[in-house]
Design a protein around this motif. Structure first.
Motif, PDB file in Angstrom:
ATOM      1  N   LEU A  41      27.778   7.737  -7.173  1.00 15.63           N
ATOM      2  CA  LEU A  41      28.118   7.635  -8.594  1.00 15.63           C
ATOM      3  C   LEU A  41      28.122   8.991  -9.302  1.00 15.63           C
ATOM      4  O   LEU A  41      28.342   9.066 -10.506  1.00 15.63           O
ATOM      5  N   ASN A  42      27.843  10.065  -8.538  1.00 18.59           N
ATOM      6  CA  ASN A  42      27.863  11.418  -9.070  1.00 18.59           C
ATOM      7  C   ASN A  42      26.890  11.599 -10.234  1.00 18.59           C
ATOM      8  O   ASN A  42      27.244  12.114 -11.297  1.00 18.59           O
ATOM      9  N   VAL A  43      25.660  11.104 -10.028  1.00 18.08           N
ATOM     10  CA  VAL A  43      24.591  11.300 -11.008  1.00 18.08           C
ATOM     11  C   VAL A  43      23.398  11.937 -10.305  1.00 18.08           C
ATOM     12  O   VAL A  43      23.268  11.871  -9.086  1.00 18.08           O
ATOM     13  N   SER A  44      22.540  12.519 -11.070  1.00 20.71           N
ATOM     14  CA  SER A  44      21.370  13.199 -10.541  1.00 20.71           C
ATOM     15  C   SER A  44      20.284  12.192 -10.166  1.00 20.71           C
ATOM     16  O   SER A  44      19.880  11.370 -10.995  1.00 20.71           O
ATOM     17  N   ALA A  45      19.806  12.265  -8.941  1.00 20.32           N
ATOM     18  CA  ALA A  45      18.693  11.403  -8.531  1.00 20.32           C
ATOM     19  C   ALA A  45      17.448  11.739  -9.343  1.00 20.32           C
ATOM     20  O   ALA A  45      16.705  10.847  -9.757  1.00 20.32           O
ATOM     21  N   SER A  46      17.235  13.037  -9.621  1.00 16.57           N
ATOM     22  CA  SER A  46      16.068  13.418 -10.416  1.00 16.57           C
ATOM     23  C   SER A  46      16.179  12.856 -11.840  1.00 16.57           C
ATOM     24  O   SER A  46      15.176  12.463 -12.432  1.00 16.57           O
ATOM     25  N   GLY A  47      17.395  12.802 -12.378  1.00 15.90           N
ATOM     26  CA  GLY A  47      17.596  12.197 -13.701  1.00 15.90           C
ATOM     27  C   GLY A  47      17.275  10.714 -13.687  1.00 15.90           C
ATOM     28  O   GLY A  47      16.661  10.191 -14.619  1.00 15.90           O
ATOM     29  N   TYR A  48      17.671  10.032 -12.622  1.00 19.15           N
ATOM     30  CA  TYR A  48      17.364   8.606 -12.493  1.00 19.15           C
ATOM     31  C   TYR A  48      15.850   8.394 -12.464  1.00 19.15           C
ATOM     32  O   TYR A  48      15.310   7.563 -13.196  1.00 19.15           O
ATOM     33  N   PHE A  49      15.155   9.158 -11.617  1.00 17.49           N
ATOM     34  CA  PHE A  49      13.710   8.985 -11.491  1.00 17.49           C
ATOM     35  C   PHE A  49      12.988   9.386 -12.767  1.00 17.49           C
ATOM     36  O   PHE A  49      11.988   8.768 -13.140  1.00 17.49           O
ATOM     37  N   GLU A  50      13.482  10.406 -13.472  1.00 19.04           N
ATOM     38  CA  GLU A  50      12.890  10.805 -14.749  1.00 19.04           C
ATOM     39  C   GLU A  50      13.039   9.674 -15.771  1.00 19.04           C
ATOM     40  O   GLU A  50      12.107   9.378 -16.511  1.00 19.04           O
ATOM     41  N   ARG A  51      14.184   9.053 -15.787  1.00 21.14           N
ATOM     42  CA  ARG A  51      14.391   7.938 -16.723  1.00 21.14           C
ATOM     43  C   ARG A  51      13.454   6.785 -16.398  1.00 21.14           C
ATOM     44  O   ARG A  51      12.880   6.167 -17.288  1.00 21.14           O
ATOM     45  N   GLN A  52      13.282   6.494 -15.119  1.00 21.95           N
ATOM     46  CA  GLN A  52      12.373   5.416 -14.715  1.00 21.95           C
ATOM     47  C   GLN A  52      10.943   5.753 -15.107  1.00 21.95           C
ATOM     48  O   GLN A  52      10.187   4.879 -15.513  1.00 21.95           O
ATOM     49  N   ARG A  53      10.577   7.025 -14.999  1.00 23.16           N
ATOM     50  CA  ARG A  53       9.210   7.441 -15.318  1.00 23.16           C
ATOM     51  C   ARG A  53       8.912   7.246 -16.803  1.00 23.16           C
ATOM     52  O   ARG A  53       7.810   6.884 -17.190  1.00 23.16           O
ATOM     53  N   TRP A 104      21.003  -0.806  -1.581  1.00 25.70           N
ATOM     54  CA  TRP A 104      21.354   0.529  -1.094  1.00 25.70           C
ATOM     55  C   TRP A 104      20.287   1.522  -1.529  1.00 25.70           C
ATOM     56  O   TRP A 104      19.676   1.370  -2.586  1.00 25.70           O
ATOM     57  N   PRO A 105      20.075   2.579  -0.754  1.00 23.89           N
ATOM     58  CA  PRO A 105      19.101   3.600  -1.157  1.00 23.89           C
ATOM     59  C   PRO A 105      19.503   4.247  -2.492  1.00 23.89           C
ATOM     60  O   PRO A 105      20.687   4.487  -2.750  1.00 23.89           O
ATOM     61  N   ILE A 106      18.526   4.525  -3.315  1.00 22.25           N
ATOM     62  CA  ILE A 106      18.779   5.089  -4.639  1.00 22.25           C
ATOM     63  C   ILE A 106      19.508   6.422  -4.531  1.00 22.25           C
ATOM     64  O   ILE A 106      20.472   6.679  -5.262  1.00 22.25           O
ATOM     65  N   THR A 107      19.074   7.272  -3.608  1.00 24.12           N
ATOM     66  CA  THR A 107      19.715   8.589  -3.495  1.00 24.12           C
ATOM     67  C   THR A 107      21.176   8.471  -3.084  1.00 24.12           C
ATOM     68  O   THR A 107      22.015   9.240  -3.545  1.00 24.12           O
ATOM     69  N   LEU A 108      21.493   7.498  -2.235  1.00 22.04           N
ATOM     70  CA  LEU A 108      22.888   7.282  -1.844  1.00 22.04           C
ATOM     71  C   LEU A 108      23.712   6.815  -3.043  1.00 22.04           C
ATOM     72  O   LEU A 108      24.821   7.292  -3.273  1.00 22.04           O
ATOM     73  N   GLN A 109      23.167   5.895  -3.828  1.00 20.08           N
ATOM     74  CA  GLN A 109      23.872   5.414  -5.014  1.00 20.08           C
ATOM     75  C   GLN A 109      24.116   6.555  -6.007  1.00 20.08           C
ATOM     76  O   GLN A 109      25.207   6.673  -6.580  1.00 20.08           O
ATOM     77  N   CYS A 110      23.118   7.405  -6.180  1.00 22.05           N
ATOM     78  CA  CYS A 110      23.265   8.540  -7.091  1.00 22.05           C
ATOM     79  C   CYS A 110      24.375   9.472  -6.611  1.00 22.05           C
ATOM     80  O   CYS A 110      25.184   9.938  -7.411  1.00 22.05           O
ATOM     81  N   GLU A 111      24.417   9.698  -5.314  1.00 20.42           N
ATOM     82  CA  GLU A 111      25.456  10.582  -4.767  1.00 20.42           C
ATOM     83  C   GLU A 111      26.837   9.979  -4.964  1.00 20.42           C
ATOM     84  O   GLU A 111      27.772  10.662  -5.399  1.00 20.42           O
TER      85      GLU A 111
END
Length: 97
Positions: free
Chosen positions: A22-34, A13-20
């Motif tokens: 699961l009610n989490v920030s997509a920017s937070g996910y990408f920051e953690r990956q970075r 599934w697209p990351i942004t869809l999963q974030c939406e």
């Protein structure tokens, strides 16, 4: 935990869809990956103050949701949190009268 789930399922599934969902920030996910391999530590584990799986006495609710006391210095409240910085963790405590 949610970010790990997103990572495991990003091919389905697209990351942004999963974030939406699961009610989490997509920017937070990408920051953690970075920062994932940068040597930063993970978030300290949170301890819940309402953990009822113990035999210790529980303090009585003296305030009983009366948030407008009649005089100063009658009711105090406090909280503590932590903030991740490039230099490490900062701990912030606030006390209100």
């Amino acid at each position: 935990m949610k970010y790990a789930w997103i990572e495991r399922h990003k091919r389905h599934w697209p990351i942004t869809l999963q974030c939406e969902v699961l009610n989490v920030s997509a920017s937070g996910y990408f920051e953690r990956q970075r920062h994932k391999g940068s040597g930063r530590t993970e978030t300290p584990s949170k301890r819940l103050s309402d953990d009822s799986k113990h035999n210790l006495p529980i303090a009585p609710n003296l305030l009983n949701r009366n948030f407008q006391p009649g005089a100063p210095d009658c009711v105090w409240t406090s909280d503590i949190t932590y903030i991740q910085t490039d230099a490490g963790w900062l701990y912030l405590a606030v006390v209100l009268d």
